[in-house]
Scaffold this active site. Structure first.
Site, mmCIF file in Angstrom:
data_model
loop_
_atom_site.group_PDB
_atom_site.id
_atom_site.type_symbol
_atom_site.label_atom_id
_atom_site.label_comp_id
_atom_site.label_asym_id
_atom_site.label_seq_id
_atom_site.Cartn_x
_atom_site.Cartn_y
_atom_site.Cartn_z
ATOM 1 N N PRO A 75 -15.056 39.639 -87.741
ATOM 2 C CA PRO A 75 -14.212 39.369 -86.567
ATOM 3 C C PRO A 75 -13.632 37.954 -86.620
ATOM 4 O O PRO A 75 -14.361 36.989 -86.844
ATOM 5 C CB PRO A 75 -15.199 39.487 -85.396
ATOM 6 C CG PRO A 75 -16.540 39.183 -85.986
ATOM 7 C CD PRO A 75 -16.478 39.680 -87.395
ATOM 8 N N GLY A 77 -10.691 35.436 -84.538
ATOM 9 C CA GLY A 77 -9.741 35.298 -83.449
ATOM 10 C C GLY A 77 -8.375 34.903 -83.979
ATOM 11 O O GLY A 77 -8.259 34.257 -85.022
ATOM 12 N N GLN A 125 -15.952 42.914 -81.250
ATOM 13 C CA GLN A 125 -16.833 41.742 -81.131
ATOM 14 C C GLN A 125 -16.654 41.102 -79.770
ATOM 15 O O GLN A 125 -15.535 40.822 -79.338
ATOM 16 C CB GLN A 125 -16.502 40.725 -82.245
ATOM 17 C CG GLN A 125 -17.264 39.416 -82.176
ATOM 18 C CD GLN A 125 -16.520 38.341 -81.377
ATOM 19 O OE1 GLN A 125 -15.295 38.292 -81.414
ATOM 20 N NE2 GLN A 125 -17.249 37.509 -80.661
ATOM 21 N N TYR A 127 -17.364 38.030 -77.013
ATOM 22 C CA TYR A 127 -17.767 36.678 -76.617
ATOM 23 C C TYR A 127 -18.029 36.715 -75.127
ATOM 24 O O TYR A 127 -17.230 37.291 -74.371
ATOM 25 C CB TYR A 127 -16.631 35.678 -76.859
ATOM 26 C CG TYR A 127 -16.612 35.044 -78.220
ATOM 27 C CD1 TYR A 127 -17.771 34.530 -78.799
ATOM 28 C CD2 TYR A 127 -15.415 34.914 -78.925
ATOM 29 C CE1 TYR A 127 -17.740 33.937 -80.044
ATOM 30 C CE2 TYR A 127 -15.368 34.312 -80.171
ATOM 31 C CZ TYR A 127 -16.547 33.826 -80.731
ATOM 32 O OH TYR A 127 -16.503 33.228 -81.955
ATOM 33 N N HIS A 266 -21.405 31.532 -88.929
ATOM 34 C CA HIS A 266 -20.023 31.415 -88.464
ATOM 35 C C HIS A 266 -19.157 30.707 -89.507
ATOM 36 O O HIS A 266 -18.229 29.974 -89.173
ATOM 37 C CB HIS A 266 -19.995 30.658 -87.130
ATOM 38 C CG HIS A 266 -19.009 31.209 -86.139
ATOM 39 N ND1 HIS A 266 -19.378 32.014 -85.098
ATOM 40 C CD2 HIS A 266 -17.664 31.058 -86.020
ATOM 41 C CE1 HIS A 266 -18.306 32.330 -84.381
ATOM 42 N NE2 HIS A 266 -17.253 31.766 -84.927
ATOM 43 N N ARG A 321 -12.793 34.437 -94.044
ATOM 44 C CA ARG A 321 -11.581 33.676 -94.424
ATOM 45 C C ARG A 321 -10.753 34.291 -95.557
ATOM 46 O O ARG A 321 -9.514 34.263 -95.483
ATOM 47 C CB ARG A 321 -11.978 32.250 -94.814
ATOM 48 C CG ARG A 321 -12.446 31.375 -93.632
ATOM 49 C CD ARG A 321 -12.841 30.015 -94.181
ATOM 50 N NE ARG A 321 -13.278 29.062 -93.199
ATOM 51 C CZ ARG A 321 -14.552 28.872 -92.846
ATOM 52 N NH1 ARG A 321 -15.502 29.633 -93.377
ATOM 53 N NH2 ARG A 321 -14.863 27.935 -91.972
HETATM 54 C C1 LIG Z 1 -10.075 31.686 -88.218
HETATM 55 C C2 LIG Z 1 -11.431 32.207 -87.868
HETATM 56 C C3 LIG Z 1 -11.647 32.736 -86.619
HETATM 57 C C4 LIG Z 1 -12.905 33.242 -86.280
HETATM 58 N N1 LIG Z 1 -13.082 33.820 -85.062
HETATM 59 C C5 LIG Z 1 -14.252 34.442 -84.789
HETATM 60 C C6 LIG Z 1 -14.401 35.157 -83.579
HETATM 61 O O1 LIG Z 1 -13.484 35.252 -82.783
HETATM 62 N N2 LIG Z 1 -15.598 35.758 -83.354
HETATM 63 C C7 LIG Z 1 -16.645 35.684 -84.239
HETATM 64 O O2 LIG Z 1 -17.715 36.243 -83.985
HETATM 65 N N3 LIG Z 1 -16.512 35.008 -85.398
HETATM 66 C C8 LIG Z 1 -15.349 34.402 -85.693
HETATM 67 N N4 LIG Z 1 -15.203 33.755 -86.892
HETATM 68 C C9 LIG Z 1 -16.310 33.746 -87.861
HETATM 69 C C10 LIG Z 1 -16.229 34.945 -88.807
HETATM 70 O O3 LIG Z 1 -16.514 36.144 -88.144
HETATM 71 C C11 LIG Z 1 -17.246 34.820 -89.960
HETATM 72 O O4 LIG Z 1 -18.526 34.651 -89.424
HETATM 73 C C12 LIG Z 1 -16.917 33.654 -90.898
HETATM 74 O O5 LIG Z 1 -15.542 33.607 -91.171
HETATM 75 C C13 LIG Z 1 -17.688 33.834 -92.196
HETATM 76 O O6 LIG Z 1 -17.512 32.741 -93.028
HETATM 77 P P1 LIG Z 1 -16.506 32.776 -94.298
HETATM 78 O O7 LIG Z 1 -15.172 33.068 -93.766
HETATM 79 O O8 LIG Z 1 -16.577 31.394 -94.861
HETATM 80 O O9 LIG Z 1 -17.040 33.794 -95.248
HETATM 81 C C14 LIG Z 1 -13.966 33.200 -87.230
HETATM 82 C C15 LIG Z 1 -13.727 32.654 -88.487
HETATM 83 C C16 LIG Z 1 -12.479 32.165 -88.822
HETATM 84 C C17 LIG Z 1 -12.256 31.616 -90.197
#
Ligand SMILES: Cc1cc2nc3c(=O)[nH]c(=O)nc-3n(C[C@H](O)[C@H](O)[C@H](O)COP(=O)(O)O)c2cc1C
Length: 386
Positions: A75, A77, A125, A127, A266, A321
């Site tokens: 997930p 945002g 997901q 919040y 995260h 990402r």
């Molecule tokens: C741009 C962005 C927005 C994110 N928004 C959310 C979100 O809205 N809710 C959430 O649970 N995690 C969010 N995350 C975390 C991702 O779900 C995930 O845990 C994280 O990207 C994993 O790390 P990695 O991208 O380095 O593999 C976000 C991550 C990024 C990069």
């Protein structure tokens, strides 16, 4: 584009800096984000030879649903900032490849839109931010739309300080000053297509009955133990708790009746001193037992990482990402390429480790026995010999 790193490089050229940094950035000095990836590199897999690995199966069942690949889309945002129409491209890819896509509460598309696009492959997901009323309304909307899997994110009691965003003046909605205008003007492909499609916004919040707006900086600490108990009692579908790195928390979450735990820090976007998520994984696997469903993300950048995460105790892996960089690099075409690359890479890793089925991945294929890994392998060796 042949790997995540290519996608990062090309996205870095095509996306405005403020957008690229929003996606790539993390909290504080970005130590946790760096460590997530470097710890993956330190894990080695044992190559096995002369096995019959001509045909290999990548499909896996998670929480009762069979997927064609052992990974899905985490997930995130405001995905449409990465490139216009990212959400619908992610949904299309999730349908084509039969993988899950988790829509964020803070998504730039609605709960209904994602369900229409991705059907049964869509998860939601949650919040629990700002308004409790609106959060419960989101759950209701997910239920009405027929979502079967709800992911409650609990590692954002407060949004951390992300220095790149502060320095770049990243705000939602954008406050256009000379620096931002210059950034957009020097990335015309992104800017013109974004103007054409309209500026993205967190759509689910706009639709709130009381017209509540999403406040990115509001505390999301409403997702506490008490809330979990109530949510468990009212949500009859799959309930997954995301953002867990502590074995003690994991045990309590399992006791509270959640269907799965999503091990994640995260992507290093919250606590900069957090352990690498991959280091927390075997500890949590040990704490919850062999059969409890575990989902994993944070730092996965290729197929070998996927196999490593499965070997370290995950049942299923989510990609964050890299999906947005692939979109930033080449839109839906880039996304499709990267998913194919991840799948091929995962399959090749199976071949190299002497396996022909993703469900056969176990701690047995890990070659550098750190103490956590040894702990994982012990029960396995015991079962093998008993
Ligand atoms: C741009 C962005 C927005 C994110 N928004 C959310 C979100 O809205 N809710 C959430 O649970 N995690 C969010 N995350 C975390 C991702 O779900 C995930 O845990 C994280 O990207 C994993 O790390 P990695 O991208 O380095 O593999 C976000 C991550 C990024 C990069």
């Amino acid at each position: 584009m042949f790997c995540t790193e290519d996608a990062v490089r090309i996205a870095g050229q095509r996306q405005p800096k403020v957008i690229f940094d929003f996606i790539e950035g993390a909290s504080g000095r970005e130590v946790a984000a760096t460590r997530n990836q470097s710890r993956f590199d330190e894990i080695t897999l044992q190559q096995r030879v002369m096995e019959n690995v001509d045909r290999r199966n990548l499909s896996k069942t998670f929480l009762g649903q069979k997927y064609n690949l052992p990974f899905g889309i985490a997930p995130m945002g405001m995905c449409n900032l990465a490139w216009p129409d990212t959400d619908s491209a992610l949904a299309q890819a999730a349908t084509n490849y039969n993988i899950p896509i988790c829509l964020s509460s803070a998504a730039s598309s609605t709960i209904k839109e994602m369900r229409d696009w991705a059907g049964e492959n869509a998860w939601f997901q949650l919040y629990v931010g700002g308004s409790m009323e609106l959060s419960l309304e989101l759950v209701e909307r997910a239920r009405t739309e027929g979502y079967k899997t709800l992911v409650l994110t609990v590692d954002v009691p407060q949004v951390s300080r992300r220095l790149r965003d502060l320095r770049n003046g990243f705000t939602m909605p954008f406050r256009l000053g000379p620096r931002l205008l210059w950034d957009f003007a020097t990335h015309p492909r992104w800017s013109l297509t974004s103007i054409w499609h309209g500026a993205p916004s967190p759509k689910n919040f706009k639709l709130g009955k009381n017209g509540t707006h999403f406040d990115r900086n509001a505390s999301r600490a409403g997702a506490n133990w008490n809330f979990l108990e109530k949510l468990r009692a009212s949500w009859t579908g799959n309930l997954v708790i995301k953002g867990v790195t502590s074995a003690r928390d994991a045990i309590r979450i399992k006791q509270a009746g959640a269907d799965a735990i999503y091990v994640s820090n995260h992507g290093g976007r919250q606590l900069d001193s957090a352990p690498a998520a991959i280091d927390a994984l075997p500890k949590i696997r040990n704490a919850v037992g062999a059969d409890y469903p575990l989902l994993f993300d944070s730092g996965v950048r290729n197929g070998e990482d996927i196999v490593k995460a499965l070997a370290m105790g995950a049942d299923f892996v989510m990609i964050g990402r890299p999906m947005l960089f692939a979109m930033g690099a080449d839109g839906a075409k880039g996304l499709n390429s990267l998913i194919k690359i991840f799948a091929e890479d995962t399959s090749l890793t199976l071949a190299q480790t002497g396996l022909n089925d993703i469900t056969a991945v176990s701690p047995d294929i890990l070659s550098n026995n750190t103490s956590a890994v040894e702990q994982l392998q012990q029960p396995l060796l015991k079962t093998a010999t008993s």
